[in-house]
Design a protein around this motif. Structure first.
Motif, PDB file in Angstrom:
ATOM      1  N   ASP A   1      -6.669   9.164 -30.595  1.00 49.36           N
ATOM      2  CA  ASP A   1      -8.058   8.749 -30.487  1.00 49.36           C
ATOM      3  C   ASP A   1      -8.590   8.470 -31.647  1.00 49.36           C
ATOM      4  OD1 ASP A   1      -8.688  10.992 -31.357  1.00 49.36           O
ATOM      5  OD2 ASP A   1      -9.113  12.103 -29.700  1.00 49.36           O
TER       6      ASP A   1
ATOM      7  N   ILE B   1       0.906   4.334 -22.501  1.00 51.45           N
ATOM      8  CA  ILE B   1       0.478   5.694 -21.855  1.00 51.45           C
ATOM      9  C   ILE B   1       1.547   6.739 -22.211  1.00 51.45           C
ATOM     10  CG2 ILE B   1       0.131   6.778 -19.765  1.00 51.45           C
ATOM     11  CD1 ILE B   1      -2.115   4.721 -20.414  1.00 51.45           C
TER      12      ILE B   1
ATOM     13  N   ARG C   1      -2.970  15.060 -24.293  1.00 53.92           N
ATOM     14  CA  ARG C   1      -3.292  13.720 -24.018  1.00 53.92           C
ATOM     15  C   ARG C   1      -2.298  13.089 -22.830  1.00 53.92           C
ATOM     16  NH1 ARG C   1      -8.443  12.480 -26.196  1.00 53.92           N
ATOM     17  NH2 ARG C   1      -8.599  14.255 -27.892  1.00 53.92           N
TER      18      ARG C   1
ATOM     19  N   GLU D   1      -2.874   9.529 -21.078  1.00 52.33           N
ATOM     20  CA  GLU D   1      -4.000   8.657 -21.933  1.00 52.33           C
ATOM     21  C   GLU D   1      -3.080   7.760 -22.775  1.00 52.33           C
ATOM     22  OE1 GLU D   1      -6.746  10.956 -23.992  1.00 52.33           O
ATOM     23  OE2 GLU D   1      -7.165  12.067 -22.508  1.00 52.33           O
TER      24      GLU D   1
END
Length: 500
Positions: free
Chosen positions: A168, A189, A274, A277
């Motif tokens: 991130d 992803i 995660r 994501e």
């Protein structure tokens, strides 16, 4: 410390390829099992005040003429290197019959240098300004101790190794990129693949076009990668399952069309949080650059015994253990032995660009050969990643020195014996063994390397003290073996050298 597989640049065959193409990690009791957290370790306090960087002009005047680009060649295992290195046999001198005892060694001296290297200088990735600043610091330190110092500059071309992972907007994390996997970047992803990477495991999730995360163990690295490739994944990340294991590995001669990374347990935990994501693995490019070795000897002295280790780190890691610890001990030994007559027979060396493939030590040995000086070298003491880990410590040595290391360890009552490095790891001693120069290297298993956790907080003073003390005793014996004027405080006798 470096992964041996990084030593291949042009060749596809890598160090220990046949032996290390598999992942021999046993199946965990559960996928969530973890090793208990290590006990809190004492952070060293700086005892030495030295300038962090010497004048660049002074150092450039000392630098040798730039050497041609480092050759692309396959690094051999210690056993293979020892066989091939029979072309050179160091001149053997009778052991010295006497001389002053070794000087007293103070661990706080090493801790002071360690604090400066990892605490003040910080990350020292190969070819960077930080690595050059560390070289200047070493040169200045050696000069203040009365040694003649030389910077040996060389160019290198390394294979991609450390790969950033952007989870991130916060600070990135890192993994090890397998040679033989694709260098391209990927943004996709993240999905969790159950099991250990069998084809049926990939069938259980929609992994096509996604970055797959799978646990280490059971299935060989190359087969995990091939199965992920066949499933149409955009990339594969292999998660370590134990804190005590280093990250790295090899596919042997296999190649795949996707990026494949290996990450630590701590990074794996971040990634598990995660799942679902988008994460990004930036493109990895071959690393080209210029580095330098820092060589110190007494005026008019010789390199009968070589003591040293690399001072570079992997990118964006303080490298307190790997390898500020070994570099700090090199400086501490230079200070400790500075006024002893045996110092005339020691060369202290900080090697550059080790993390990209032992480039510095290979350049140093190559230049010894060019200058006709290989024959004067009787032994090399390698100091690398010695500030963390656990006993029993492993004495990694060529056949000439293994028994000597065992004898000194037994007399000092330090829990160490001859052993081997994990197959995915290598260090600068291999460059000397490849030329038939006996070498010895103390390695503590379970050490933290190549992760942001390799910082001053993680240094284990007890481990560092044990290995420093043992290395100090071994150095005295190596000097006696080379004919230097010293009377070691411990017996250097082995079964082979003891009189009947």
């Amino acid at each position: 410390m470096t992964f041996r597989l990084l030593l291949t640049v042009a060749a596809t065959a890598l160090l220990f390829a046949a032996c290390n193409s598999g992942d021999n990690t046993p199946r965990p009791q559960s996928e969530q099992s973890q090793v208990a957290a290590q006990s809190q370790q004492e952070q060293p306090q700086s005892q030495t005040q030295l300038p962090a960087k010497a004048a660049a002009t002074k150092q450039s005047n000392q630098a040798q003429q730039k050497q041609p680009s480092a050759e692309s060649q396959e690094q051999q295992s210690e056993a293979q290197s020892a066989e091939q290195g029979q072309q050179h046999q160091p001149a053997q001198q009778p052991a010295s019959s006497g001389g002053p005892p070794p000087p007293d060694f103070d661990l706080d001296t090493a801790l002071g240098y360690l604090n400066q290297l990892a605490g003040e200088l910080g990350p020292r990735a190969s070819g960077t300004e930080q690595e050059r600043a560390a070289a200047d610091y070493l040169a200045e330190s050696f000069e203040q101790l009365g040694y003649e110092t030389q910077l040996e500059t060389f160019a290198y071309t390394g294979a991609p190794s450390i790969s950033r992972i952007d989870i991130d907007s916060r600070a990135p994390t890192f993994g090890f990129r397998f040679p033989g996997s694709a260098p391209n970047g990927v943004s996709a992803i993240l999905v969790r693949v159950p099991g250990y990477g069998e084809p049926t495991d990939f069938d259980q999730v929609d992994a096509e076009g996604k970055i797959a995360l799978v646990n280490r163990g059971v299935v060989e690295f190359r087969h995990k990668a091939a199965n992920a490739n066949s499933a149409g994944t955009a990339a594969l990340i292999i998660a370590n399952t134990r804190t005590s294991d280093s990250i790295g590995g090899t596919f042997g001669a296999y190649t795949v069309d996707i990026p494949v990374l290996h990450v630590s347990l701590a990074t794996a935990d971040q990634l598990h949080a995660r799942i679902g994501e988008r994460i990004t693995i930036p493109e990895a490019a071959p690393t080209n650059g210029e580095s330098q070795n820092v060589i110190a000897r007494k005026p008019g002295g010789s390199c009968r015994v070589i003591v040293g280790g690399h001072y570079d780190t992997v990118p964006e890691v303080d490298g307190a253990n790997d390898n500020a610890s070994g570099t700090a001990l090199t400086l501490a030994f230079a200070e400790t032995w500075a006024n002893h007559p045996a110092a005339d027979d020691i060369c202290f060396v900080g090697f550059g660009a080790e993390e990209l493939g032992l480039f510095g030590s290979r350049e140093f040995v190559r230049n010894l050969g060019k200058n006709g000086q290989l024959g004067e070298v009787t032994a090399m003491l390698n100091l690398d990643a010695i500030g963390d880990g656990r006993a029993p410590y492993r004495i990694v040595a060529s056949s000439e020195l293994g028994a000597l290391g065992n004898a000194v360890a037994a007399e000092l009552q330090i829990n160490a014996s001859t052993g081997a490095l994990p197959m995915e790891l290598g260090s600068d001693h291999a460059s000397f063994i490849a030329e038939g120069i006996p070498a010895i290297f103390l390695f503590p298993p379970g050490a933290v390397i190549h992760t942001p956790a390799d910082n001053l907080d993680n240094i284990n003073r007890e481990v560092f003290g044990d290995i420093a003390t043992l290395n100090h005793g071994i150095l005295a014996c190596l000097l006696q073996r080379a004919g230097s004027p010293v009377s070691p405080a411990t017996s250097c006798e082995t079964e082979e050298t003891r009189s009947p």
